[in-house]
Design an enzyme around this catalytic site. Structure first.
Site, PDB file in Angstrom:
ATOM      1  N   ASP A  42      -4.720  34.407 -35.994  1.00  0.00           N
ATOM      2  CA  ASP A  42      -5.499  35.527 -36.724  1.00  0.00           C
ATOM      3  C   ASP A  42      -4.798  36.819 -36.512  1.00  0.00           C
ATOM      4  O   ASP A  42      -4.275  37.110 -35.410  1.00  0.00           O
ATOM      5  CB  ASP A  42      -7.077  35.474 -36.293  1.00  0.00           C
TER       6      ASP A  42
ATOM      7  N   ILE B  63       2.797   1.475  -3.580  1.00  0.00           N
ATOM      8  CA  ILE B  63       2.360   1.534  -4.860  1.00  0.00           C
ATOM      9  C   ILE B  63       1.726   2.924  -4.929  1.00  0.00           C
ATOM     10  O   ILE B  63       1.126   3.368  -4.058  1.00  0.00           O
ATOM     11  CB  ILE B  63       1.250   0.396  -4.992  1.00  0.00           C
TER      12      ILE B  63
ATOM     13  N   ASP C  30       2.681  11.548   1.344  1.00  0.00           N
ATOM     14  CA  ASP C  30       2.768  11.237   0.047  1.00  0.00           C
ATOM     15  C   ASP C  30       1.924  12.527  -0.402  1.00  0.00           C
ATOM     16  O   ASP C  30       2.342  13.310  -1.217  1.00  0.00           O
ATOM     17  CB  ASP C  30       1.693   9.890  -0.023  1.00  0.00           C
TER      18      ASP C  30
ATOM     19  N   ASN D 114       2.582   6.773   4.180  1.00  0.00           N
ATOM     20  CA  ASN D 114       1.770   7.070   3.006  1.00  0.00           C
ATOM     21  C   ASN D 114       0.892   7.985   3.325  1.00  0.00           C
ATOM     22  O   ASN D 114       0.644   8.667   2.284  1.00  0.00           O
ATOM     23  CB  ASN D 114       1.034   5.434   2.932  1.00  0.00           C
TER      24      ASN D 114
ATOM     25  N   ASP E 286     -14.099  27.900 -39.392  1.00  0.00           N
ATOM     26  CA  ASP E 286     -12.981  27.590 -38.839  1.00  0.00           C
ATOM     27  C   ASP E 286     -12.892  26.509 -38.050  1.00  0.00           C
ATOM     28  O   ASP E 286     -11.778  25.745 -37.619  1.00  0.00           O
ATOM     29  CB  ASP E 286     -12.439  28.984 -37.812  1.00  0.00           C
TER      30      ASP E 286
ATOM     31  N   GLU F  59      -0.650   4.863  -5.912  1.00  0.00           N
ATOM     32  CA  GLU F  59      -1.906   4.880  -6.277  1.00  0.00           C
ATOM     33  C   GLU F  59      -2.533   6.133  -6.631  1.00  0.00           C
ATOM     34  O   GLU F  59      -3.455   6.285  -7.453  1.00  0.00           O
ATOM     35  CB  GLU F  59      -2.903   3.983  -5.383  1.00  0.00           C
TER      36      GLU F  59
ATOM     37  N   VAL G 252       0.741  -1.163  -0.110  1.00  0.00           N
ATOM     38  CA  VAL G 252       0.027  -0.131   0.071  1.00  0.00           C
ATOM     39  C   VAL G 252       0.820   1.386   0.018  1.00  0.00           C
ATOM     40  O   VAL G 252       0.651   2.270  -0.639  1.00  0.00           O
ATOM     41  CB  VAL G 252      -0.972  -0.008   1.166  1.00  0.00           C
ATOM     42  N   ALA G 253       2.016   1.262   0.855  1.00  0.00           N
ATOM     43  CA  ALA G 253       2.953   2.381   1.082  1.00  0.00           C
ATOM     44  C   ALA G 253       3.654   2.601  -0.344  1.00  0.00           C
ATOM     45  O   ALA G 253       3.772   3.704  -0.829  1.00  0.00           O
ATOM     46  CB  ALA G 253       3.752   2.104   2.191  1.00  0.00           C
TER      47      ALA G 253
ATOM     48  N   ASP H 157     -12.297  32.328 -35.421  1.00  0.00           N
ATOM     49  CA  ASP H 157     -13.376  32.660 -34.822  1.00  0.00           C
ATOM     50  C   ASP H 157     -14.618  32.281 -35.616  1.00  0.00           C
ATOM     51  O   ASP H 157     -15.676  32.437 -34.925  1.00  0.00           O
ATOM     52  CB  ASP H 157     -13.290  34.237 -34.573  1.00  0.00           C
TER      53      ASP H 157
HETATM   54  P1  ATP Z   1      -8.481  37.550 -39.306  1.00  0.00           P
HETATM   55  O1  ATP Z   1      -9.359  37.692 -38.050  1.00  0.00           O
HETATM   56  O2  ATP Z   1      -8.574  36.072 -39.754  1.00  0.00           O
HETATM   57  O3  ATP Z   1      -7.145  38.172 -39.177  1.00  0.00           O
HETATM   58  P2  ATP Z   1      -9.823  39.315 -40.874  1.00  0.00           P
HETATM   59  O4  ATP Z   1     -10.671  39.720 -39.678  1.00  0.00           O
HETATM   60  O5  ATP Z   1      -8.615  40.156 -41.092  1.00  0.00           O
HETATM   61  O6  ATP Z   1      -9.277  38.007 -40.570  1.00  0.00           O
HETATM   62  P3  ATP Z   1     -11.856  38.970 -42.515  1.00  0.00           P
HETATM   63  O7  ATP Z   1     -12.934  39.227 -41.692  1.00  0.00           O
HETATM   64  O8  ATP Z   1     -12.313  37.480 -43.237  1.00  0.00           O
HETATM   65  O9  ATP Z   1     -10.301  38.801 -42.239  1.00  0.00           O
HETATM   66  O10 ATP Z   1     -12.158  39.926 -43.815  1.00  0.00           O
HETATM   67  C1  ATP Z   1     -11.145  39.694 -45.030  1.00  0.00           C
HETATM   68  C2  ATP Z   1     -11.517  41.144 -45.840  1.00  0.00           C
HETATM   69  O11 ATP Z   1     -12.931  41.132 -46.071  1.00  0.00           O
HETATM   70  C3  ATP Z   1     -11.080  42.298 -45.198  1.00  0.00           C
HETATM   71  O12 ATP Z   1      -9.883  42.786 -45.714  1.00  0.00           O
HETATM   72  C4  ATP Z   1     -12.080  43.271 -46.050  1.00  0.00           C
HETATM   73  O13 ATP Z   1     -11.650  43.849 -46.960  1.00  0.00           O
HETATM   74  C5  ATP Z   1     -13.259  42.467 -46.295  1.00  0.00           C
HETATM   75  N1  ATP Z   1     -14.465  42.594 -44.955  1.00  0.00           N
HETATM   76  C6  ATP Z   1     -13.997  42.513 -43.790  1.00  0.00           C
HETATM   77  N2  ATP Z   1     -15.067  42.803 -43.026  1.00  0.00           N
HETATM   78  C7  ATP Z   1     -16.281  43.149 -44.050  1.00  0.00           C
HETATM   79  C8  ATP Z   1     -17.382  43.351 -43.908  1.00  0.00           C
HETATM   80  N3  ATP Z   1     -18.254  43.456 -42.648  1.00  0.00           N
HETATM   81  N4  ATP Z   1     -18.032  43.654 -44.955  1.00  0.00           N
HETATM   82  C9  ATP Z   1     -17.428  43.694 -46.317  1.00  0.00           C
HETATM   83  N5  ATP Z   1     -16.243  43.345 -46.233  1.00  0.00           N
HETATM   84  C10 ATP Z   1     -15.537  43.124 -45.150  1.00  0.00           C
END
Ligand code: ATP
Length: 873
Positions: free
Chosen positions: A325, A281, A716, A712, A622, A283, A278-279, A618
């Site tokens: 991102d 092992i 322990d 133990n 994704d 566990e 017991v002492a 996000d």
């Molecule tokens: P990440 O967060 O991955 O860095 P991001 O936010 O830069 O990405 P997206 O949001 O996919 O990328 O945007 C890509 C492109 O789409 C931007 O560079 C912009 O030109 C255009 N875009 C972003 N938001 C809008 C929107 N609300 N309406 C129209 N075009 C947009």
């Protein structure tokens, strides 16, 4: 009774006593009392008593109890009572540990539970999904997880994935239709069901069923959500423990046999052999791992990193690539409009002219083709979009009411009704909406410059509409390049007139209006965190939907992009063969204009190199990349529920620097676990060595059964847990990531615990031999005391690889408390005469006590000297 989907909206509304304004808070509360929380019921958890009793399930403990009872019946009642008390205390400790681990796991789960947007008292608010009740009006949009069943009241291009219910993996286009006959679940287009994912568009729904009354609640058997899967480390350790247990039991059996041969009474020999088992092992290994991990994850949650499963903690320690991102994670996501390019001139918001029709159209596009809003100056929705509203408010003359043009954005939106829309998504990088303006159906669109420019056939300048010639296009692209090079995010704006209905397929033939650039400054913490990551042997990669030039400019400022690095776009990545990617992957530090599919390829390419990859995300698309990565990281603030569901870690503050802190914590937790195990194994080994020594030389047993159990209990769990609480070493991020292939029980580790165990054993054997010169009882007392004290001292050696002089006690008071508590218990046994019999100890002389102290601290002095010498190097 008719199924809900067969009823009309009005019938359901009436039946549920709801209205388009939703429920009042009072009504929602009373429904919550009536229907209960909106959650699937879990299988019954073990009661505390059950947990306590399960501590006795161990075979060795059962044998020990039986042996103790038999020996009591033969007259040795005192030691039996002590054995039982010690076992009960041990079980109490085990129960407390179990409950604590369960609690931390539960609180982690609640931290990552989804939320829902519902109308209460006419206001759209966000509440935990558990509080949704039937009759609620709920908004859902792309990326959300549907948390209750409901009838669709209103929808825009809603697509839902219902695979968790129907098994069908393709997305379903929902519609506001009525049924007069029964149809299967997958065909009920006017309903959404709990457990499905919104992959596109948005809708307003009326909640018809919650909790176990949802379709998933009806089909799912009770959820077994409380059971946490064993982590790889736990599996390795459980495997190791069971092998070790067999070895120890063989040793104990041999010792038992030898004692019998030497004429020891059967029961005494049995009791001793089992107590030794017991002492010896360990566990507690697996539960120590859970507790240290669970406590560590709680600390991480306080630092904004919410860990969803314990296995992630282990991988975190060996992360060597972080793909992050850009927007919001590395940057502040506080967009402000800078330069505006319209009519071949560059303006700022303050110099735009409301009386210029071209400028007005650009502003319409910016305000109407926009889903965000400003409430009390605070933006709600997408920062890229509310920056446009902020810009609009700065345009001179905007607040003057008598001029119909100069409406506030809300008045403008109220005056014109949106007819159709195709929401923004990161694949198309466009957003379009349709309005009737002066009786003409007008489609506004905005999006990434490169994408939208290819869809424009003309351009509107101050003097009217002109064809889009290559020269004009080049001018726009040059301007885009100029803005991007200073790290600005650029949006293009365009429109078209005509009654053609709006869809993804009709987003062509536009007239270009202008460019608006937005600044999103890098977070200061990101710059520091990237430097730290570099020191820690971790490569940071920027992955963004933004333009390559913008991304590279920002990456350079943050320190991600250095001379000689490469930046590639999603398209360029698509064109690369596997071999080319394989060859270049180490050089590419920026991926721009990526699609979610690109992210998977990037993760795989790094993983092929044997790296442990963390990937942030996000959006709804994704999720596959987050699952594929070793550590999928979702954004707590801006992330969709779908991405949070797929991730193994959620950043409560969306901040890149938090990932680095989490990595540091992951490394610390792993080290602490390793150190706690080093402590347990070396200590247990020293007891075994001593007993084996005595057996080989045919000496009397060095410990009594109760003493082994006491060791133990006291030496322990508590010191091991204290080691598990050690704060991270200051230089934890100066080391290279742990090699994921290196096993836990590697050669150096085995050598280390064997050597330390042997050192302690030598001290104990010395004490034992000294005692033997008086009599076997004194020998026993001395061996027992030396082992207990030496193990307590050894707790300090195992805290960290640095010497105690460098560590001090202030960093980890627990280690000192565990030591002092152990010393108190030992002193009670040695110095309170009425306890002598219970623990089979005899009074000692001053000289013997001093010898015990000396021999117990000697191994620690040697180990500490070793550390100091290593530190000097
Ligand atoms: P990440 O967060 O991955 O860095 P991001 O936010 O830069 O990405 P997206 O949001 O996919 O990328 O945007 C890509 C492109 O789409 C931007 O560079 C912009 O030109 C255009 N875009 C972003 N938001 C809008 C929107 N609300 N309406 C129209 N075009 C947009």
């Amino acid at each position: 009774m008719k199924d809900v989907y067969l009823k009309t909206k009005g019938e359901i509304e009436k039946a549920l006593d709801s209205s388009p304004q939703g429920l009042t808070t009072t009504e929602a509360n009373s429904r919550f009392q009536k229907f209960g929380p909106n959650a699937l019921e879990e299988t019954k958890k073990q009661t505390t008593l059950q947990v306590f009793l399960s501590q006795f399930k161990d075979l060795m403990v059962i044998i020990l109890i039986i042996a103790a009872l038999i020996s009591a019946s033969m007259g040795d009642a005192e030691s039996t009572i002590v054995i039982l008390v010690v076992l009960i205390l041990n079980a109490v400790l085990g129960t407390i540990q179990h409950i604590k681990a369960e609690k931390s796991l539960a609180s982690l789960r609640s931290l990552s539970s989804p939320s829902a947007k519902v109308l209460r008292d006419g206001q759209l608010i966000e509440i935990p999904s558990t509080q949704v009740v039937p009759g609620d009006i709920m908004n859902i949009e792309a990326g959300d997880m549907v948390v209750a069943d409901g009838r669709i009241l209103d929808l825009y291009s809603l697509q839902v994935n219902e695979s968790s219910l129907t098994g069908e993996s393709t997305n379903v286009d929902k519609a506001d239709v009525e049924f007069d006959h029964e149809v299967p679940l997958g065909d009920r287009l006017n309903m959404v069901y709990s457990g499905s994912l919104v992959t596109y568009g948005r809708a307003t729904i009326l909640v018809t069923g919650t909790g176990m009354e949802t379709e998933i609640g009806k089909i799912a058997s009770l959820m077994n959500a409380t059971k946490e899967k064993r982590t790889p480390l736990q599996v390795t350790l459980d495997d190791f423990s069971s092998k070790l247990a067999i070895v120890i039991m063989i040793i104990c059996a041999i010792i038992f046999g030898m004692q019998i041969v030497r004429g020891q009474p059967l029961m005494d020999a049995l009791l001793f052999a089992v107590a030794l088992a017991v002492a010896a092992i360990p566990e507690a290994l697996s539960s120590i791992v859970t507790i240290v991990q669970a406590m560590g994850t709680q600390r991480m949650a306080k630092e904004n990193a919410i860990i969803k499963n314990l296995a992630a903690v282990e991988s975190l320690g060996s992360v060597s690539v972080i793909c992050s991102d850009k927007t919001g994670t590395l940057t502040q996501n506080k967009m402000t409009v800078e330069d505006i390019y319209v009519g071949d001139e560059t303006y700022t918001s303050k110099t735009l002219d409301l009386h210029n029709q071209l400028h007005r159209y650009l502003l319409y596009d910016a305000v109407l083709n926009n889903d965000s809003s400003l409430v009390d100056g605070k933006g709600i929705g997408d920062p890229t979009e509310y920056a446009l509203l902020e810009m609009y408010r700065k345009v001179p003359g905007i607040q003057v009411d008598e001029d119909t043009i100069s409406l506030t954005e809300n008045q403008l939106r109220d005056a014109l009704e949106r007819m159709e829309e195709v929401p923004f998504d990161s694949d198309r990088k466009l957003m379009s909406t349709q309005y009737k303006i002066h009786g003409i159906t007008t489609t506004f669109t905005k999006g990434a410059v490169d994408v939208l420019l290819d869809r424009c056939q003309s351009i509107r300048l101050d003097d009217g509409i002109h064809p889009m010639t290559p020269a004009r296009k080049q001018k726009i692209l040059d301007k885009n390049q100029e803005f991007s090079a200073s790290g600005l995010r650029v949006l293009a704006f365009a429109y078209k007139e005509g009654d053609e209905s709006l869809s993804k397929d009709t987003e062509y033939g536009f007239t270009f209006l202008g460019l608006i650039s937005e600044m999103d400054p890098p977070r200061q913490e990101s710059i520091d965190a990237v430097t730290q990551a570099k020191k820690a042997g971790i490569r940071t990669i920027m992955i963004t939907g933004d333009h390559k030039v913008t991304a590279t400019a920002i990456a350079r400022r943050i320190g991600i992009f250095e001379d000689g690095d490469l930046a590639v776009t999603g398209l360029e990545l698509d064109a690369m063969s596997e071999a080319e990617l394989d060859q270049n992957i180490e050089k590419i530090s920026v991926y721009a204009r990526v699609s979610p599919e690109n992210k998977i390829r990037i993760v795989e390419a790094w993983q092929k190199k044997g790296r442990i990859v963390s990937m942030t995300g996000d959006g709804v698309n994704d999720a596959p990349a987050l699952k594929k990565a070793d550590i999928g990281v979702a954004m707590g603030i801006t992330g969709t529920e779908v991405s949070k569901d797929a991730a193994s870690m959620i950043l409560a503050d969306d901040n890149f620097a938090t990932i680095i802190k989490a990595v540091a914590n992951g490394r610390t937790i792993y080290e602490n676990i390793k150190n706690a195990i080093l402590y347990l194994l070396s200590g247990n080994l020293s007891a075994i060595i001593t007993v084996v020594y005595a057996s080989i030389f045919a000496l009397p047993v060095p410990f009594k059964a109760v003493q082994l159990l006491f060791i133990n209990l006291v030496t322990d769990s508590l010191p091991a847990l204290a080691i598990g609480m050690e704060p991270g070493a200051k230089d934890i991020l100066d080391r290279k990531p742990r090699d994921p292939k290196a096993g836990f029980m590697d050669q150096p580790f085995i050598q280390k615990f064997s050597l330390q165990g042997a050192l302690i054993a030598i001290g104990v054997i010395f004490a034992y031999q000294m005692g033997l010169q008086t009599n076997p009882n004194v020998a026993c007392t001395m061996a027992f005391s030396t082992l207990t004290l030496a193990r307590l001292f050894h707790g300090f050696n195992c805290r960290n690889e640095h010497s105690i002089f460098r560590l001090g006690f202030k960093r980890n008071w627990y280690s000192l408390y565990a030591f002092l508590l152990g010393v108190c218990f030992l002193s009670l046994i040695l110095f309170v005469p009425s306890l002598h019999n219970l623990f089979s100890v005899t009074p000692l002389t001053m000289q013997q006590i001093v010898s015990i102290g000396g021999l117990a601290i000697l191994p620690t002095i040697i180990i500490q000297l070793g550390k100091i010498i290593r530190e000097q190097k």
